[in-house]
Motif scaffolding. Structure first.
Motif, PDB file in Angstrom:
ATOM      1  N   ILE A  93     -14.607  12.467  17.841  1.00  0.00           N
ATOM      2  CA  ILE A  93     -15.489  11.593  17.067  1.00  0.00           C
ATOM      3  C   ILE A  93     -14.667  10.482  16.416  1.00  0.00           C
ATOM      4  O   ILE A  93     -13.688  10.750  15.724  1.00  0.00           O
ATOM      5  CB  ILE A  93     -16.234  12.396  15.981  1.00  0.00           C
ATOM      6  N   GLY A  94     -15.077   9.240  16.659  1.00  0.00           N
ATOM      7  CA  GLY A  94     -14.384   8.157  15.972  1.00  0.00           C
ATOM      8  C   GLY A  94     -14.470   6.813  16.673  1.00  0.00           C
ATOM      9  O   GLY A  94     -14.164   6.706  17.857  1.00  0.00           O
ATOM     10  N   ASP A  95     -14.874   5.803  15.926  1.00  0.00           N
ATOM     11  CA  ASP A  95     -14.910   4.451  16.459  1.00  0.00           C
ATOM     12  C   ASP A  95     -13.520   3.989  16.903  1.00  0.00           C
ATOM     13  O   ASP A  95     -13.380   3.222  17.860  1.00  0.00           O
ATOM     14  CB  ASP A  95     -15.426   3.464  15.398  1.00  0.00           C
ATOM     15  N   GLU A  96     -12.491   4.455  16.185  1.00  0.00           N
ATOM     16  CA  GLU A  96     -11.139   3.987  16.479  1.00  0.00           C
ATOM     17  C   GLU A  96     -10.656   4.446  17.850  1.00  0.00           C
ATOM     18  O   GLU A  96      -9.824   3.791  18.489  1.00  0.00           O
ATOM     19  CB  GLU A  96     -10.164   4.451  15.391  1.00  0.00           C
ATOM     20  N   ILE A  97     -11.185   5.569  18.334  1.00  0.00           N
ATOM     21  CA  ILE A  97     -10.831   6.030  19.681  1.00  0.00           C
ATOM     22  C   ILE A  97     -11.505   5.151  20.719  1.00  0.00           C
ATOM     23  O   ILE A  97     -10.884   4.698  21.692  1.00  0.00           O
ATOM     24  CB  ILE A  97     -11.250   7.501  19.882  1.00  0.00           C
ATOM     25  N   LEU A  98     -12.784   4.876  20.524  1.00  0.00           N
ATOM     26  CA  LEU A  98     -13.539   4.078  21.481  1.00  0.00           C
ATOM     27  C   LEU A  98     -13.087   2.624  21.524  1.00  0.00           C
ATOM     28  O   LEU A  98     -13.209   1.954  22.549  1.00  0.00           O
ATOM     29  CB  LEU A  98     -15.038   4.161  21.154  1.00  0.00           C
ATOM     30  N   SER A  99     -12.570   2.116  20.417  1.00  0.00           N
ATOM     31  CA  SER A  99     -12.102   0.729  20.385  1.00  0.00           C
ATOM     32  C   SER A  99     -10.723   0.565  21.005  1.00  0.00           C
ATOM     33  O   SER A  99     -10.292  -0.546  21.303  1.00  0.00           O
ATOM     34  CB  SER A  99     -12.055   0.217  18.940  1.00  0.00           C
ATOM     35  N   GLY A 100     -10.016   1.669  21.179  1.00  0.00           N
ATOM     36  CA  GLY A 100      -8.668   1.623  21.709  1.00  0.00           C
ATOM     37  C   GLY A 100      -7.597   1.477  20.643  1.00  0.00           C
ATOM     38  O   GLY A 100      -6.403   1.488  20.954  1.00  0.00           O
ATOM     39  N   ARG A 101      -8.020   1.334  19.391  1.00  0.00           N
ATOM     40  CA  ARG A 101      -7.040   1.179  18.315  1.00  0.00           C
ATOM     41  C   ARG A 101      -6.167   2.417  18.169  1.00  0.00           C
ATOM     42  O   ARG A 101      -4.962   2.332  17.927  1.00  0.00           O
ATOM     43  CB  ARG A 101      -7.744   0.889  16.989  1.00  0.00           C
ATOM     44  N   THR A 102      -6.796   3.588  18.314  1.00  0.00           N
ATOM     45  CA  THR A 102      -6.071   4.852  18.233  1.00  0.00           C
ATOM     46  C   THR A 102      -6.128   5.542  19.579  1.00  0.00           C
ATOM     47  O   THR A 102      -7.205   5.659  20.168  1.00  0.00           O
ATOM     48  CB  THR A 102      -6.680   5.769  17.150  1.00  0.00           C
TER      49      THR A 102
END
Length: 245
Positions: free
Chosen positions: A16-25
């Motif tokens: 779960i996390g926007d940061e995973i889907l954005s590629g940031r993390t």
């Protein structure tokens, strides 16, 4: 379960996390959980990534927890406004959520040792769905939780791993799937027919081909998997003979 019958325990992972889907993390948790589950005899069947969105989290939790023996989630249980995993899972499970005295005590002790106050933001990490059991967090104190077959862990890899180790003794496990890797110094196209025929001969042994480049040359790793050590050994030996490796 009948004598000699294979015991299979299944699981899914929800990241779960926007940061995973954005590629940031870059996700490190999925692979770590997969390896751990394989080692203890739980078969990971599915992995999903969803944003920090209540509807998306609820839909995924309901779908995956109903399909598999366990659902492991990571991310979204921190102190900020976008950490909505606990609330979303409470909603998906149809239970209330509030500050849990057990979790509050753990946080108070942890922050107290560091001379820090238990602020309202930090107290958010003590909000636990009704009826859930706590998963201890020896790294930073803020617990994860388990409700039914849903196991909720932090997104920080080091903390997630500590929680995963903590919950492992309480998990039911099945027969471990063993594996053998055969490295072939040829491209897949040259060994595909032999490999396919071998799979037909050993239909009870899962087989997969994983191509890669070594020094710019295409090669392949052939991986055979089975819970039956003798059958796996036989399939590997006869495949090596067929390929001349």
């Amino acid at each position: 379960m009948a004598l000699g019958e294979e015991r299979v325990v299944t699981a899914a992972v929800l990241i779960i996390g926007d940061e995973i889907l954005s590629g940031r993390t870059k996700d490190r948790n999925g692979g770590a959980i997969a390896a751990h589950l394989t080692n203890i005899g739980i078969r990971l069947k599915e992995m999903r990534v969803v944003p920090d969105d209540e509807a998306e989290i609820c839909a995924a939790v309901n779908a995956l927890s109903g399909r598999y023996d366990y659902l492991f989630t990571t991310g979204g249980i921190g102190p900020t406004h976008d950490d909505i995993t606990a609330d979303s899972i409470a909603k998906a499970c149809g239970v209330a959520i509030d500050v849990d005295p057990r979790a509050e005590k753990l946080l108070a002790e942890n922050y107290g040792k560091r001379g820090l106050a238990l602020t309202p933001s930090r107290l958010r990490m003590a909000r636990i769905p009704a009826g859930a059991s706590l998963i201890v967090n020896p790294v930073s104190g803020a617990p994860g939780f388990r409700i039914g077959n849903v196991i909720v862990m932090a997104g920080v890899p080091e903390i997630m791993l500590a929680m995963l180790e903590a919950v492992t003794p309480d998990l039911e496990t099945g027969d471990k799937v063993l594996s053998v890797t055969i490295a072939v110094d040829r491209p897949e196209s040259e060994i595909a027919d032999v490999f396919s025929a071998h799979q037909q001969r050993y239909r009870d042994v899962a087989m997969g081909s994983y191509p890669r480049l070594r020094d710019g040359k295409p090669v392949a790793d052939l991986v055979l998997r089975s819970p039956d050590a003798d059958r796996l050994s036989e399939a590997a030996a006869t495949l090596k003979a067929a390929l001349g490796v």
